[in-house]
Enzyme design. Sequence first.
Site, PDB file in Angstrom:
ATOM      1  N   ARG A  87       0.783  -1.198   0.059  1.00 18.73           N
ATOM      2  CA  ARG A  87       0.066   0.203   0.122  1.00 18.73           C
ATOM      3  C   ARG A  87       0.743   1.044   0.050  1.00 18.73           C
ATOM      4  NH1 ARG A  87      -2.226   2.964   4.786  1.00 18.73           N
ATOM      5  NH2 ARG A  87      -3.812   4.616   3.690  1.00 18.73           N
ATOM      6  N   HIS A  90      -2.501  11.102   1.033  1.00 19.29           N
ATOM      7  CA  HIS A  90      -2.126  10.959   2.472  1.00 19.29           C
ATOM      8  C   HIS A  90      -1.427  12.077   3.021  1.00 19.29           C
ATOM      9  CE1 HIS A  90      -0.611   7.491   5.183  1.00 19.29           C
ATOM     10  NE2 HIS A  90      -0.233   8.730   5.682  1.00 19.29           N
ATOM     11  N   GLU A 132      -7.192   8.417   6.759  1.00 19.35           N
ATOM     12  CA  GLU A 132      -7.365   9.369   7.979  1.00 19.35           C
ATOM     13  C   GLU A 132      -7.811  10.562   7.949  1.00 19.35           C
ATOM     14  OE1 GLU A 132      -3.743   8.715  10.306  1.00 19.35           O
ATOM     15  OE2 GLU A 132      -4.094   6.545  10.514  1.00 19.35           O
ATOM     16  N   ASN A 148      -7.012   1.878  10.006  1.00 17.07           N
ATOM     17  CA  ASN A 148      -5.531   2.081  10.459  1.00 17.07           C
ATOM     18  C   ASN A 148      -5.682   2.271  12.264  1.00 17.07           C
ATOM     19  OD1 ASN A 148      -4.952   2.670   8.034  1.00 17.07           O
ATOM     20  ND2 ASN A 148      -4.200   4.537   8.211  1.00 17.07           N
ATOM     21  N   TYR A 151      -3.392   1.464  15.918  1.00 15.88           N
ATOM     22  CA  TYR A 151      -2.304   1.371  16.524  1.00 15.88           C
ATOM     23  C   TYR A 151      -2.065   0.766  18.150  1.00 15.88           C
ATOM     24  CZ  TYR A 151       0.028   3.480  12.436  1.00 15.88           C
ATOM     25  OH  TYR A 151       0.456   3.444  11.076  1.00 15.88           O
ATOM     26  N   GLU A 200      -3.171  -0.115   8.098  1.00 15.22           N
ATOM     27  CA  GLU A 200      -1.930   0.236   8.987  1.00 15.22           C
ATOM     28  C   GLU A 200      -2.314  -0.359  10.197  1.00 15.22           C
ATOM     29  OE1 GLU A 200      -1.055   4.586   9.160  1.00 15.22           O
ATOM     30  OE2 GLU A 200      -1.287   4.692   7.106  1.00 15.22           O
TER      31      GLU A 200
HETATM   32  C1  GBH Z   1      -0.490   7.134  11.098  1.00 14.01           C
HETATM   33  O1  GBH Z   1      -1.379   7.841  11.613  1.00 14.01           O
HETATM   34  C2  GBH Z   1      -0.255   7.870   9.595  1.00 14.01           C
HETATM   35  O2  GBH Z   1      -1.231   7.338   8.728  1.00 14.01           O
HETATM   36  C3  GBH Z   1       1.098   7.408   9.019  1.00 14.01           C
HETATM   37  O3  GBH Z   1       1.221   8.435   8.034  1.00 14.01           O
HETATM   38  C4  GBH Z   1       2.057   7.708  10.156  1.00 14.01           C
HETATM   39  O4  GBH Z   1       3.504   7.457  10.092  1.00 14.01           O
HETATM   40  C5  GBH Z   1       1.831   6.667  11.437  1.00 14.01           C
HETATM   41  O5  GBH Z   1       0.340   6.708  11.725  1.00 14.01           O
HETATM   42  C6  GBH Z   1       2.508   6.805  12.539  1.00 14.01           C
HETATM   43  O6  GBH Z   1       2.094   7.797  13.483  1.00 14.01           O
HETATM   44  O7  GBH Z   1       0.500  13.110  20.105  1.00 14.01           O
HETATM   45  O8  GBH Z   1      -1.312  12.014  21.656  1.00 14.01           O
HETATM   46  O9  GBH Z   1      -1.993  13.845  20.105  1.00 14.01           O
HETATM   47  C7  GBH Z   1      -2.007   7.389  12.986  1.00 14.01           C
HETATM   48  C8  GBH Z   1      -2.862   8.146  13.926  1.00 14.01           C
HETATM   49  C9  GBH Z   1      -3.201  10.114  14.954  1.00 14.01           C
HETATM   50  C10 GBH Z   1      -1.206   8.721  15.541  1.00 14.01           C
HETATM   51  C11 GBH Z   1      -2.710  11.346  15.815  1.00 14.01           C
HETATM   52  C12 GBH Z   1      -0.648   9.871  16.183  1.00 14.01           C
HETATM   53  C13 GBH Z   1      -1.301  11.985  17.968  1.00 14.01           C
HETATM   54  C14 GBH Z   1      -1.467  11.593  19.474  1.00 14.01           C
HETATM   55  N1  GBH Z   1      -2.185   9.295  14.512  1.00 14.01           N
HETATM   56  N2  GBH Z   1      -1.668  10.663  17.077  1.00 14.01           N
HETATM   57  S1  GBH Z   1      -0.958  12.694  20.226  1.00 14.01           S
END
Ligand code: GBH
Length: 496
Positions: free
Chosen positions: A89, A135, A182, A323, A325, A396
């Site tokens: 992707r 993106h 996102e 996506n 995490y 993701e």
């Molecule tokens: C993804 O977003 C992105 O699609 C990708 O490009 C990126 O590299 C990857 O994550 C890793 O970061 O600092 O507590 O406010 C993930 C979603 C949402 C994660 C916002 C970080 C900030 C949290 N992101 N979040 S905070």
Amino acid sequence: MVEFDFDNAPEAGLKGSLRKDFFWGYATAAPQIEGAWNVDGKGPSTWDVLAHTPGRVIDASTADDACRSYDFFREDVPLMKSYGVNAYRFSLSWSRIIPLGGKEDPVNEAGIKFYSDLIDELLEANITPFVTLFHWDVPQALEERYKSMLDPEQYVPDFVRYARMCFGRFGDRVKHWITYNEPGVYALAGYAGGAHAPNRSSDREKYEEGDTSTEPWIVGHTQLLSHAQVYHLYKADFAPTQHGTIGITLSGNWSEPYDASSPADQRAATRALEFEIAWFADPVHGTGDYPDAMRAQLGTRLPAFTAAEKKLVRGSSDFYGMNTYTAFFVRDKVPPGQPVPPEDHKGNLAWFDVNSVGVSRGAESDTEWLRTSPWGFAKLLRWVWDRYRVPIYVTENGTTARGEHVSAPPGGDVLNDVHRIEFFRAYVGEVAKAVQQGIDIRSYFGWTFLDNWEWAKGYTDRFGVTWVDFESEDKTRYPKRSAAFNREFFEHLIAH
Ligand code: GBH
């Protein structure tokens, strides 16, 4: 070489649980890996401008070169192949294809050729391309002309023309499209928090322009409307001959009540999921409208759909692109009865790493917000499936690991990424278990193929299964052990 023996492990019972045609591989984004930011006719994006503005990136780095994937894709595809993947992707840089971005603006044939060659290279290696149109990198010219997504009347036709161009030029070979990556993170990080492009926020100490109380909701709405138009364009003009699928990818982490026995905390956790996920998922996959909890808090600051728009948006995704995490414990921030400030954009929440009875959300990574919380992933898959009932494509999922940010050439220790292996082992295991429980999951893309430029965090966060030496001229790649782990794990899980 077989290093991991899953037949004599807790995962033995998961053997062959994933469908034969399950897609797995890694995901990337153009601004994070390509480099060549001003080469062969590419126009600047909002992220190029951010990177060249002092104080915006924590290590003061730019993505001018990033991983140099633009130069090395013919080496990267075989490397990926050696990791055992059957899919990849990646995203297209809009301003590489249409340097000024607009519907009347010229097309850059060199940019088209780059992606066309990459697609051919992948297909030759039997790797299925999953292509994301957007993106996060808006052509800077559109930001300057009309503030891009803040002006839907001008923006939507520009995005539609860009999408049409991509379907026309790549759709003979690309059968899996994702419109937006996102949209919620794009709207909040760029227009509420302000740390991401285009750096808009009400926080006047840090940012010159913006209104956190209104702009993120407008930008979210613009993305939904343009996504839906592009979906229907593809269905009408391209799907009949190209036979591909198209959808949107949403960001969402699981939220769990801080005190599981407190009704207020339970409501807060549901509200968290609605502000983060149902904001987009309800209009697209559910009711066709924003969740009531958002309307209740945001009132008319949240745009309304006309009846025609609702109809356009509802059902406008062939799958649920996920996506995810991590997971959080949450409860109310402002107590009931007191006004929630208009700048609040997450549903009036306070976040905790440990819940009311001392349970941690998971092992720490190298990234503040990210912990290993597979238990939350399992709940999220269930929640999304029960609420929307559409096939899920995990687009993701991944982690950083402590100690990997060193910039010396890697020794064995850095490449033996046990923390990442444990993360993938747990999360991918949850995918297999969910499938065994009847949830329709069709892909898994790890984030990410290479250590890369992690947006405003520069090169400080390494998410890759490949360690990249950013000091070296050729951005030398070194496979981490997690790449071998995933290869063997998916070999075990996918039915033959
Ligand atoms: C993804 O977003 C992105 O699609 C990708 O490009 C990126 O590299 C990857 O994550 C890793 O970061 O600092 O507590 O406010 C993930 C979603 C949402 C994660 C916002 C970080 C900030 C949290 N992101 N979040 S905070």
